[in-house]
Design a protein around this motif. Sequence first.
Motif, PDB file in Angstrom:
ATOM      1  N   THR A  30       0.854  -1.187   0.000  1.00 50.21           N
ATOM      2  CA  THR A  30       0.000   0.000   0.000  1.00 50.21           C
ATOM      3  C   THR A  30       0.888   1.234   0.000  1.00 50.21           C
ATOM      4  OG1 THR A  30      -1.627  -1.212   1.315  1.00 50.21           O
ATOM      5  CG2 THR A  30      -1.881   1.171   1.211  1.00 50.21           C
ATOM      6  N   GLY A  31       0.480   2.240  -0.757  1.00 47.35           N
ATOM      7  CA  GLY A  31       1.229   3.482  -0.799  1.00 47.35           C
ATOM      8  C   GLY A  31       0.697   4.388  -1.890  1.00 47.35           C
ATOM      9  N   PRO A  32       1.486   5.400  -2.274  1.00 48.32           N
ATOM     10  CA  PRO A  32       1.055   6.305  -3.341  1.00 48.32           C
ATOM     11  C   PRO A  32       0.723   5.524  -4.617  1.00 48.32           C
ATOM     12  CG  PRO A  32       3.016   7.147  -2.253  1.00 48.32           C
ATOM     13  CD  PRO A  32       2.790   5.763  -1.737  1.00 48.32           C
ATOM     14  N   SER A  33      -0.347   5.897  -5.281  1.00 46.51           N
ATOM     15  CA  SER A  33      -0.830   5.168  -6.456  1.00 46.51           C
ATOM     16  C   SER A  33       0.254   4.934  -7.503  1.00 46.51           C
ATOM     17  CB  SER A  33      -2.002   5.910  -7.096  1.00 46.51           C
ATOM     18  OG  SER A  33      -3.087   5.960  -6.204  1.00 46.51           O
ATOM     19  N   GLU A  34       1.035   5.963  -7.802  1.00 48.34           N
ATOM     20  CA  GLU A  34       2.072   5.829  -8.833  1.00 48.34           C
ATOM     21  C   GLU A  34       3.153   4.847  -8.400  1.00 48.34           C
ATOM     22  OE1 GLU A  34       2.982   9.903  -8.925  1.00 48.34           O
ATOM     23  OE2 GLU A  34       1.185  10.397 -10.051  1.00 48.34           O
ATOM     24  N   ASN A  60      -7.301   9.033  -0.907  1.00 48.13           N
ATOM     25  CA  ASN A  60      -6.228  10.005  -0.649  1.00 48.13           C
ATOM     26  C   ASN A  60      -5.012   9.805  -1.544  1.00 48.13           C
ATOM     27  OD1 ASN A  60      -7.746  11.216   1.359  1.00 48.13           O
ATOM     28  ND2 ASN A  60      -6.874   9.936   2.963  1.00 48.13           N
ATOM     29  N   GLY A  61      -5.237   9.423  -2.803  1.00 49.82           N
ATOM     30  CA  GLY A  61      -4.130   9.248  -3.741  1.00 49.82           C
ATOM     31  C   GLY A  61      -3.312   7.998  -3.501  1.00 49.82           C
ATOM     32  N   LYS A  62      -3.844   7.088  -2.696  1.00 50.28           N
ATOM     33  CA  LYS A  62      -3.126   5.850  -2.402  1.00 50.28           C
ATOM     34  C   LYS A  62      -3.819   4.669  -3.069  1.00 50.28           C
ATOM     35  CE  LYS A  62      -1.025   7.362   1.834  1.00 50.28           C
ATOM     36  NZ  LYS A  62      -0.581   6.974   3.151  1.00 50.28           N
TER      37      LYS A  62
END
Length: 98
Positions: A30-34, A60-62
Amino acid sequence: MRLYATIAATMLLAGCGFGPAKGGAELQVTGPSEAVAAFVRQQGAQIPSRATTFPQPVGNGKASARVMLPPGAGVATTQSVVQQAATAGLAIAVVAHR
């Protein structure tokens, strides 16, 4: 003829890491989408490639995705995946061990 095409496609996908991994660990990142998308691409580039799910947005962009390790994947393989996730700034958790 369709039966043979289905069997051939199944064998090809399983050989490319897209088939279900039975008996191995399942890890969730899990983390930032990019960063998650890049991590999934990185796992697909491994030889042999590792089966992953498509990144799913969690807000939240994740995003999150799962990596299914093959049965008998050793400690070194698991450590490699964890290290790659940590380097990418992703959180990783063991979801299941089948």
